[in-house]
Design a protein around this motif. Structure first.
Motif, PDB file in Angstrom:
ATOM      1  N   MET A  95       0.845  -1.192   0.000  1.00  0.00           N
ATOM      2  CA  MET A  95       0.000   0.000   0.000  1.00  0.00           C
ATOM      3  C   MET A  95       0.878   1.237   0.000  1.00  0.00           C
ATOM      4  O   MET A  95       1.560   1.517   0.984  1.00  0.00           O
ATOM      5  N   ASP A  96       0.880   1.955  -1.103  1.00  0.00           N
ATOM      6  CA  ASP A  96       1.616   3.212  -1.187  1.00  0.00           C
ATOM      7  C   ASP A  96       0.665   4.347  -0.804  1.00  0.00           C
ATOM      8  O   ASP A  96      -0.559   4.185  -0.819  1.00  0.00           O
ATOM      9  N   ASN A  97       1.208   5.489  -0.434  1.00  0.00           N
ATOM     10  CA  ASN A  97       0.346   6.612  -0.064  1.00  0.00           C
ATOM     11  C   ASN A  97      -0.326   7.188  -1.313  1.00  0.00           C
ATOM     12  O   ASN A  97       0.279   7.254  -2.379  1.00  0.00           O
ATOM     13  N   ILE A  98      -1.574   7.586  -1.144  1.00  0.00           N
ATOM     14  CA  ILE A  98      -2.364   8.175  -2.225  1.00  0.00           C
ATOM     15  C   ILE A  98      -3.141   9.361  -1.675  1.00  0.00           C
ATOM     16  O   ILE A  98      -3.064   9.666  -0.481  1.00  0.00           O
ATOM     17  N   SER A  99      -3.880  10.016  -2.527  1.00  0.00           N
ATOM     18  CA  SER A  99      -4.774  11.097  -2.099  1.00  0.00           C
ATOM     19  C   SER A  99      -6.210  10.588  -2.149  1.00  0.00           C
ATOM     20  O   SER A  99      -6.557   9.777  -3.003  1.00  0.00           O
ATOM     21  N   ILE A 103      -9.795   1.637   3.298  1.00  0.00           N
ATOM     22  CA  ILE A 103      -8.612   1.884   4.118  1.00  0.00           C
ATOM     23  C   ILE A 103      -7.455   2.256   3.190  1.00  0.00           C
ATOM     24  O   ILE A 103      -7.150   1.525   2.240  1.00  0.00           O
ATOM     25  N   TYR A 104      -6.802   3.386   3.473  1.00  0.00           N
ATOM     26  CA  TYR A 104      -5.704   3.838   2.620  1.00  0.00           C
ATOM     27  C   TYR A 104      -4.753   4.729   3.412  1.00  0.00           C
ATOM     28  O   TYR A 104      -5.069   5.157   4.544  1.00  0.00           O
ATOM     29  N   LEU A 105      -3.585   5.004   2.853  1.00  0.00           N
ATOM     30  CA  LEU A 105      -2.615   5.930   3.433  1.00  0.00           C
ATOM     31  C   LEU A 105      -2.749   7.287   2.742  1.00  0.00           C
ATOM     32  O   LEU A 105      -2.617   7.373   1.516  1.00  0.00           O
ATOM     33  N   GLU A 106      -2.998   8.312   3.517  1.00  0.00           N
ATOM     34  CA  GLU A 106      -3.199   9.646   2.948  1.00  0.00           C
ATOM     35  C   GLU A 106      -1.852  10.350   2.771  1.00  0.00           C
ATOM     36  O   GLU A 106      -1.182  10.723   3.745  1.00  0.00           O
TER      37      GLU A 106
END
Length: 238
Positions: free
Chosen positions: A85-89, A200-203
């Motif tokens: 999981m890479d960071n995204i917007s 679920i994600y990395l902001e």
């Protein structure tokens, strides 16, 4: 040419040191094995699970399923995991993600899962939704986002900003370091159906999303139950 004499006492000491070394290596191997088994148990079954308390379900008639047209009733759902999981917007996530499909519908760098709760009983009920952070490494939870759609209404949960102590822009603060989400659904009437989509994600725009988070992992689970016992909070974000 020099002659080296090895006495019986020196041989005895060498054997003793070799024996101690073997014991140390054996102990280290056992510790590594135990740690591996513990981590395997922690991360078994994916990074995110959703559980409906079976006793509550039996008594109240509330049921859970992930395919609206099939209604395969269960008390536990497993969201499909992603390897990386890479960071995204948040802007990169489909604005219509709540209506993409039922069950798991992960995208690039985010987990997405849609499921349903239905009041199949004959009483109006209240229930609690808890999202618990079981484990987080390298402080990856500082930049994690949990986007929840409940019947089409979106709420994004995040840890408070480390510098200001306030909620990140456009988010609702985690309830505590342990409980990311703690909300009560009131007046759940007979035949009502609640549709949930969890993303679920990395902001990447989070100021706490820095290089030191690289390589971090997180495991969370969601509980749905009749009542919530107030936890002993390590750090109150309220």
């Amino acid at each position: 040419m020099s002659i080296v004499k090895v006495t019986a006492e020196q041989l005895k000491k060498r054997k003793k040191r070799a024996k101690i070394a073997k014991i140390i290596l054996l102990v280290l191997a056992v510790i590594i094995t135990i740690l591996y088994l513990i981590l395997s148990i922690i991360y078994k079954g994916g990074r995110f699970t959703i559980t409906l308390d079976p006793n509550f379900s039996t008594e109240s008639g509330i049921i859970m399923y992930e395919q609206k047209d099939k209604r395969n009733i269960t008390t536990r759902l497993y969201a499909k995991d992603i390897d990386f999981m890479d960071n995204i917007s948040v802007k990169w996530i489909n604005a219509n993600i709540d209506n993409e499909k039922d069950g798991s519908h992960n995208g690039q760098n985010y987990i997405a899962h849609t499921f349903y709760l239905e009041n199949d009983g004959n009483r109006t009920m209240n229930y609690w939704v808890e999202c618990v952070i079981d484990d987080a490494t390298r402080n990856v939870d500082e930049a994690i986002r949990i986007m929840v759609y409940l019947n089409g209404e979106q709420t994004i949960y995040a840890k408070k900003n480390l510098l200001t102590g306030k909620a990140e822009e456009g988010t609702k603060k985690f309830y505590s370091d342990e409980y990311a989400i703690l909300d009560q659904r009131k007046n759940f009437k007979p035949k009502d159906i609640d549709k949930y989509t969890i993303v679920i994600y990395l902001e990447g725009d989070d100021p706490d999303c820095v290089d030191k988070l690289i390589g971090g992992e997180i495991k969370m689970h969601m509980n749905i139950r009749e009542e919530h016992i107030e936890p002993k909070k390590k750090n109150n974000n309220k």
